[in-house]
Design a protein around this motif. Structure first.
Motif, short mmCIF file in Angstrom:
data_model
loop_
_atom_site.label_atom_id
_atom_site.label_comp_id
_atom_site.label_asym_id
_atom_site.label_seq_id
_atom_site.Cartn_x
_atom_site.Cartn_y
_atom_site.Cartn_z
N GLY A 34 0.80 -1.21 0.00
CA GLY A 34 0.00 0.00 0.00
C GLY A 34 0.83 1.27 0.00
O GLY A 34 2.07 1.25 0.09
N ASN A 101 -2.79 -4.89 -1.29
CA ASN A 101 -3.55 -4.21 -0.25
C ASN A 101 -3.65 -2.71 -0.55
O ASN A 101 -2.63 -2.07 -0.84
CB ASN A 101 -2.88 -4.38 1.11
CG ASN A 101 -2.72 -5.83 1.52
OD1 ASN A 101 -3.69 -6.56 1.62
ND2 ASN A 101 -1.49 -6.26 1.74
N SER A 102 -4.85 -2.15 -0.47
CA SER A 102 -5.08 -0.72 -0.59
C SER A 102 -4.58 -0.20 -1.95
O SER A 102 -5.09 -0.61 -2.99
CB SER A 102 -4.41 0.01 0.58
OG SER A 102 -4.84 1.33 0.67
N CYS A 126 -9.15 -4.39 0.32
CA CYS A 126 -9.47 -2.98 0.57
C CYS A 126 -8.91 -2.06 -0.51
O CYS A 126 -8.23 -1.07 -0.20
CB CYS A 126 -8.97 -2.55 1.95
SG CYS A 126 -9.72 -3.45 3.33
N CYS A 181 -12.94 -6.77 1.70
CA CYS A 181 -13.07 -5.40 2.20
C CYS A 181 -13.64 -5.42 3.61
O CYS A 181 -14.59 -6.15 3.90
CB CYS A 181 -13.98 -4.59 1.28
SG CYS A 181 -13.90 -2.82 1.63
N ASP A 185 -13.81 -0.11 7.31
CA ASP A 185 -12.68 0.58 6.67
C ASP A 185 -12.94 2.09 6.70
O ASP A 185 -13.89 2.58 6.10
CB ASP A 185 -12.52 0.09 5.23
CG ASP A 185 -11.22 0.55 4.60
OD1 ASP A 185 -10.63 1.54 5.06
OD2 ASP A 185 -10.79 -0.08 3.61
N VAL A 188 -10.21 3.81 3.04
CA VAL A 188 -10.73 3.78 1.67
C VAL A 188 -12.20 3.39 1.79
O VAL A 188 -12.52 2.26 2.16
CB VAL A 188 -9.96 2.77 0.79
CG1 VAL A 188 -10.59 2.69 -0.60
CG2 VAL A 188 -8.49 3.17 0.68
N HIS A 217 -9.19 -1.10 7.78
CA HIS A 217 -8.50 -1.04 6.49
C HIS A 217 -7.37 -2.07 6.43
O HIS A 217 -6.36 -1.95 7.13
CB HIS A 217 -7.94 0.37 6.28
CG HIS A 217 -7.32 0.56 4.94
ND1 HIS A 217 -8.03 0.43 3.76
CD2 HIS A 217 -6.05 0.86 4.57
CE1 HIS A 217 -7.24 0.66 2.74
NE2 HIS A 217 -6.03 0.90 3.19
N CYS A 218 -7.56 -3.08 5.61
CA CYS A 218 -6.55 -4.11 5.32
C CYS A 218 -6.20 -5.00 6.51
O CYS A 218 -5.30 -5.82 6.40
CB CYS A 218 -5.26 -3.49 4.76
SG CYS A 218 -5.48 -2.68 3.16
#
Length: 241
Positions: A34, A101-102, A126, A181, A185, A188, A217-218
């Protein structure tokens, strides 16, 4: 610019578990990190050991921390694969899986359309999916995105759309996609990104959506992470001949 990567210096440019990987090599998983990540791995990772035991090479490119799958990033990743596949004389149809990721999830998805190497599956955790919405989603994004795309012709918005998964669905190959996801989160926005992307992809592609309660998130739980890794490994063996 002259290409400088070679197998002997590849560990300056990417992590690889190939030294401990069971041979013959059955496939390759490329995992993308990320935004803001700048680390290097000097010892084999837990994921690397998991894949190595199954004859799967794990490659983690050390690309720009504000990369967002821009043109330089695509070329960088292709060069890593060129060097690695050439060194081991792997077949042209060696199965490759993209994961991330992300920002790395965006990279995994966008690369299915942009990279000369076509994966057999793609997993994204995510991911940022709509770059039109992402520019001012957080205070740390405008400078990062301007850094990634400032050299492109046209507007920043036009440049970002060239890597926006939501806007690349018609160019993505017909392979299995898996999106994970977290329902919590806060980095994002799930409704603006993963929900919309999955809804659009379902019109034309095979996609599985894992909506994880209480996950931020992640931040996968151990059980979810094991499922994620197993899906990526199974994707290699479904296609290996």
């Amino acid at each position: 610019m002259e290409r400088i990567m070679a197998y002997d210096n590849l560990r300056y440019f990417a992590y690889s578990n190939d030294q401990i990987c069971k041979k013959p090599i059955q496939g390759i998983v490329m995992d993308f990190w990320g935004m803001g990540s700048t680390g290097m791995y000097h010892e084999d990772t837990a994921d690397g050991i998991f894949y190595a035991q199954q004859g799967i090479v794990l490659l983690i490119p050390y690309y720009n921390p504000w990369a967002f799958c821009n043109r330089q990033t695509v070329a960088y990743i292709e060069e890593i694969l060129d060097v690695f596949i050439g060194h081991y004389a792997l077949p042209e149809n060696i199965p490759i899986v993209f994961t991330g990721n992300s920002m790395g999830g965006l990279t995994a998805l966008a690369l299915t359309a942009l990279c000369k190497y076509k994966p057999v599956a793609c997993l994204a955790n995510c991911p940022a999916c709509d770059m039109e919405d992402h520019l001012y989603e957080r205070a740390d994004l405008p400078h990062a995105l301007y850094s990634a795309f400032g050299s492109y012709e046209g507007t920043l918005e036009e440049a970002m759309l060239t890597v926006s998964p939501l806007h690349l669905t018609d160019k993505m190959p017909d392979i299995p996609y898996y999106v994970f996801c977290g329902e919590e989160d806060k980095v994002v926005n799930k409704k603006k990104h993963s929900d919309r992307f999955v809804e659009k992809m379902r019109q034309s592609h095979t996609i599985t959506y894992y909506e994880i309660p209480q996950m931020g998130h992640c931040k996968m739980t151990d059980d979810v992470k094991r499922q994620y890794l197993q899906i990526s490994a199974d994707s290699i063996f479904r296609t290996f001949k």
